[in-house]
Design an enzyme around this catalytic site. Structure first.
Site, PDB file in Angstrom:
ATOM      1  N   LYS A 149      -8.013   1.015  -2.138  1.00  0.00           N
ATOM      2  CA  LYS A 149      -7.451   0.495  -0.884  1.00  0.00           C
ATOM      3  C   LYS A 149      -7.375   1.595   0.190  1.00  0.00           C
ATOM      4  CE  LYS A 149      -4.944  -1.888   2.048  1.00  0.00           C
ATOM      5  NZ  LYS A 149      -5.482  -2.973   2.848  1.00  0.00           N
ATOM      6  N   THR A 155       0.867  -1.176   0.000  1.00  0.00           N
ATOM      7  CA  THR A 155       0.000   0.000   0.000  1.00  0.00           C
ATOM      8  C   THR A 155       0.902   1.223   0.000  1.00  0.00           C
ATOM      9  OG1 THR A 155      -1.604  -1.251   1.303  1.00  0.00           O
ATOM     10  CG2 THR A 155      -1.973   1.118   1.103  1.00  0.00           C
ATOM     11  N   LYS A 199       0.352   5.109   8.376  1.00  0.00           N
ATOM     12  CA  LYS A 199       0.903   5.442   7.044  1.00  0.00           C
ATOM     13  C   LYS A 199      -0.229   5.510   6.002  1.00  0.00           C
ATOM     14  CE  LYS A 199       1.954   1.918   4.752  1.00  0.00           C
ATOM     15  NZ  LYS A 199       1.326   1.003   3.820  1.00  0.00           N
TER      16      LYS A 199
HETATM   17  P1  NAP Z   1       5.881  -5.945   7.478  1.00  0.00           P
HETATM   18  O1  NAP Z   1       5.641  -7.223   8.168  1.00  0.00           O
HETATM   19  O2  NAP Z   1       6.404  -4.785   8.245  1.00  0.00           O
HETATM   20  O3  NAP Z   1       6.877  -6.243   6.241  1.00  0.00           O
HETATM   21  C1  NAP Z   1       7.433  -5.198   5.494  1.00  0.00           C
HETATM   22  C2  NAP Z   1       8.348  -5.772   4.432  1.00  0.00           C
HETATM   23  O4  NAP Z   1       8.919  -4.668   3.681  1.00  0.00           O
HETATM   24  C3  NAP Z   1       9.540  -6.570   4.996  1.00  0.00           C
HETATM   25  O5  NAP Z   1       9.822  -7.641   4.142  1.00  0.00           O
HETATM   26  C4  NAP Z   1      10.656  -5.518   4.962  1.00  0.00           C
HETATM   27  O6  NAP Z   1      11.963  -6.073   4.932  1.00  0.00           O
HETATM   28  C5  NAP Z   1      10.340  -4.832   3.651  1.00  0.00           C
HETATM   29  N1  NAP Z   1      11.011  -3.554   3.531  1.00  0.00           N
HETATM   30  C6  NAP Z   1      10.827  -2.441   4.296  1.00  0.00           C
HETATM   31  N2  NAP Z   1      11.623  -1.444   3.884  1.00  0.00           N
HETATM   32  C7  NAP Z   1      12.332  -1.929   2.820  1.00  0.00           C
HETATM   33  C8  NAP Z   1      13.312  -1.382   1.956  1.00  0.00           C
HETATM   34  N3  NAP Z   1      13.727  -0.108   2.086  1.00  0.00           N
HETATM   35  N4  NAP Z   1      13.816  -2.170   0.971  1.00  0.00           N
HETATM   36  C9  NAP Z   1      13.400  -3.440   0.833  1.00  0.00           C
HETATM   37  N5  NAP Z   1      12.462  -4.033   1.620  1.00  0.00           N
HETATM   38  C10 NAP Z   1      11.947  -3.277   2.600  1.00  0.00           C
HETATM   39  O7  NAP Z   1       4.559  -5.402   6.747  1.00  0.00           O
HETATM   40  P2  NAP Z   1       3.288  -6.199   6.203  1.00  0.00           P
HETATM   41  O8  NAP Z   1       2.240  -6.216   7.246  1.00  0.00           O
HETATM   42  O9  NAP Z   1       3.707  -7.462   5.554  1.00  0.00           O
HETATM   43  O10 NAP Z   1       2.779  -5.138   5.107  1.00  0.00           O
HETATM   44  C11 NAP Z   1       3.417  -4.990   3.848  1.00  0.00           C
HETATM   45  C12 NAP Z   1       2.560  -4.067   2.985  1.00  0.00           C
HETATM   46  O11 NAP Z   1       1.256  -4.640   2.829  1.00  0.00           O
HETATM   47  C13 NAP Z   1       2.357  -2.672   3.563  1.00  0.00           C
HETATM   48  O12 NAP Z   1       2.317  -1.730   2.530  1.00  0.00           O
HETATM   49  C14 NAP Z   1       0.991  -2.795   4.241  1.00  0.00           C
HETATM   50  O13 NAP Z   1       0.348  -1.530   4.341  1.00  0.00           O
HETATM   51  C15 NAP Z   1       0.273  -3.734   3.295  1.00  0.00           C
HETATM   52  N6  NAP Z   1      -0.817  -4.521   3.901  1.00  0.00           N
HETATM   53  C16 NAP Z   1      -0.652  -5.153   5.109  1.00  0.00           C
HETATM   54  C17 NAP Z   1      -1.712  -5.887   5.649  1.00  0.00           C
HETATM   55  C18 NAP Z   1      -1.613  -6.592   6.993  1.00  0.00           C
HETATM   56  O14 NAP Z   1      -2.674  -6.971   7.512  1.00  0.00           O
HETATM   57  N7  NAP Z   1      -0.455  -6.797   7.563  1.00  0.00           N
HETATM   58  C19 NAP Z   1      -2.922  -6.002   4.948  1.00  0.00           C
HETATM   59  C20 NAP Z   1      -3.040  -5.386   3.710  1.00  0.00           C
HETATM   60  C21 NAP Z   1      -1.987  -4.642   3.203  1.00  0.00           C
HETATM   61  P3  NAP Z   1      12.745  -6.392   6.320  1.00  0.00           P
HETATM   62  O15 NAP Z   1      12.313  -7.770   6.719  1.00  0.00           O
HETATM   63  O16 NAP Z   1      14.171  -6.291   5.961  1.00  0.00           O
HETATM   64  O17 NAP Z   1      12.335  -5.331   7.323  1.00  0.00           O
END
Ligand code: NAP
Length: 300
Positions: free
Chosen positions: A172, A97, A240
């Site tokens: 979204k 997102t 965010k």
């Molecule tokens: P998360 O667990 O915090 O994972 C974030 C991912 O992004 C990790 O793999 C992290 O790598 C990577 N990352 C962050 N900064 C980076 C960079 N500069 N370069 C390369 N990789 C980087 O988050 P998440 O919950 O999976 O969410 C991911 C996305 O999906 C977000 O945009 C969120 O808004 C969206 N989303 C989440 C949900 C939910 O329920 N969780 C639902 C719908 C949408 P590292 O492991 O190295 O930190």
């Protein structure tokens, strides 16, 4: 069926999504900034690459799901980024997102290399990702979406085409304004009733038999009652999304007074150190101000 799939971002969402692709029999190459998080995928049979460029080099389809706009820009345009290596004809499906404006720009940069991009943010959270039951909101060319549907069908049960580039993200952001506001107002109502002396489980029963019933409250309330804020969707990421929604609202001259106020409640909770907990932890900010906790003692 595409020959090879690459996956970037193995966080809460990406880890189970990539695993489902491996289980479905696709040859999958993964990249995660923190390499350790790729180990479960490696054990399951995925190849682990050391940069976004390396995962992009041989891929027909690349799926990314990283934290935010800056992360996605780094993954695509940074050193050893996707742009350096993506093949003509390949498709990048971005489920992060992020800012719709930046996503549109990335789509143009990839088009200059002969590659296509879809913005394909998801809803369904961690459990939806684990079960392969996510809902995708898709922006970009419909023909490109249809070409990659066999891959998307492994990850989700609904794939809703929203229109041109950026409109999946526009949908979204609107949806997350509604979710964030619902959880915040649920928190306010429960803090008020609990302080007055109404047991939280009684108010929940009343809500569940009224038109105020909301699926998100049914899902989150048991966790709140236990004080369990293990992150399904981290609070800092919901904050965010509210920020991104307000940017879009400004650009489109759309007033969003409730979202603006709710965003600051999430900002307060984040400033208190709740950013890495689930976004339902927004209630703790209100609880502290009111001097009461919305908890239910476990049954003896
Ligand atoms: P998360 O667990 O915090 O994972 C974030 C991912 O992004 C990790 O793999 C992290 O790598 C990577 N990352 C962050 N900064 C980076 C960079 N500069 N370069 C390369 N990789 C980087 O988050 P998440 O919950 O999976 O969410 C991911 C996305 O999906 C977000 O945009 C969120 O808004 C969206 N989303 C989440 C949900 C939910 O329920 N969780 C639902 C719908 C949408 P590292 O492991 O190295 O930190």
């Amino acid at each position: 069926m595409p020959q090879s799939i690459s996956f970037i971002g193995l966080g809460i969402m990406g880890q189970p999504m990539a695993l489902n692709l491996v289980k479905a029999g696709f040859p999958v190459t993964v990249f995660n900034r923190t390499r350790r998080k790729a180990e479960p995928l490696e054990r399951a049979g995925a190849r682990v690459a050391s940069s976004p460029a390396e995962v992009a080099r041989d891929a027909d389809v690349i799926i990314s799901i990283v934290s935010d706009t800056a992360a996605m820009e780094e993954v695509v345009c940074g050193k050893d980024g996707i742009l350096e290596a993506i093949r003509s004809g390949a498709v990048l499906i971005d489920s992060s997102t992020i800012s719709p404006t930046v996503s549109r720009r990335l789509a143009c940069q990839l088009a200059a290399k002969g590659a296509s991009m879809l913005d394909a943010p998801v809803t369904g959270s961690k459990h939806g990702a684990e079960k392969g039951e996510l809902t995708f909101m898709i922006g970009g060319e419909r023909e490109v979406m249809e070409r990659v549907l066999p891959v998307l069908k492994v990850l989700g049960k609904r794939h809703i085409y929203c229109g041109e580039h950026g409109l999946g993200l526009a949908a979204k952001l609107a949806m997350n304004c509604i979710l964030a506001t619902t959880v915040e107002i649920f928190s306010e109502g429960f803090v008020l009733a609990t302080k007055a002396g109404v047991p939280p489980e009684t108010l929940l029963e009343i809500m569940q038999s009224s038109l105020a019933r909301a699926a998100i409250v049914d899902f989150k309330a048991p966790f709140v009652f236990k004080g369990d804020f293990t992150p399904y969707f981290p609070l800092k990421l919901m904050h965010k999304d509210l920020e991104l929604a307000m940017e879009a609202a400004y650009a489109q001259n759309v007033p969003m007074p409730a979202t603006a106020a709710v965003k600051e409640v999430y900002a307060g909770a984040k400033a208190q150190g709740q950013g890495d907990r689930d976004y339902a932890a927004v209630i703790t900010f209100l609880e502290e101000l009111a001097g009461i906790q919305v908890r239910v003692a476990p049954a003896p």
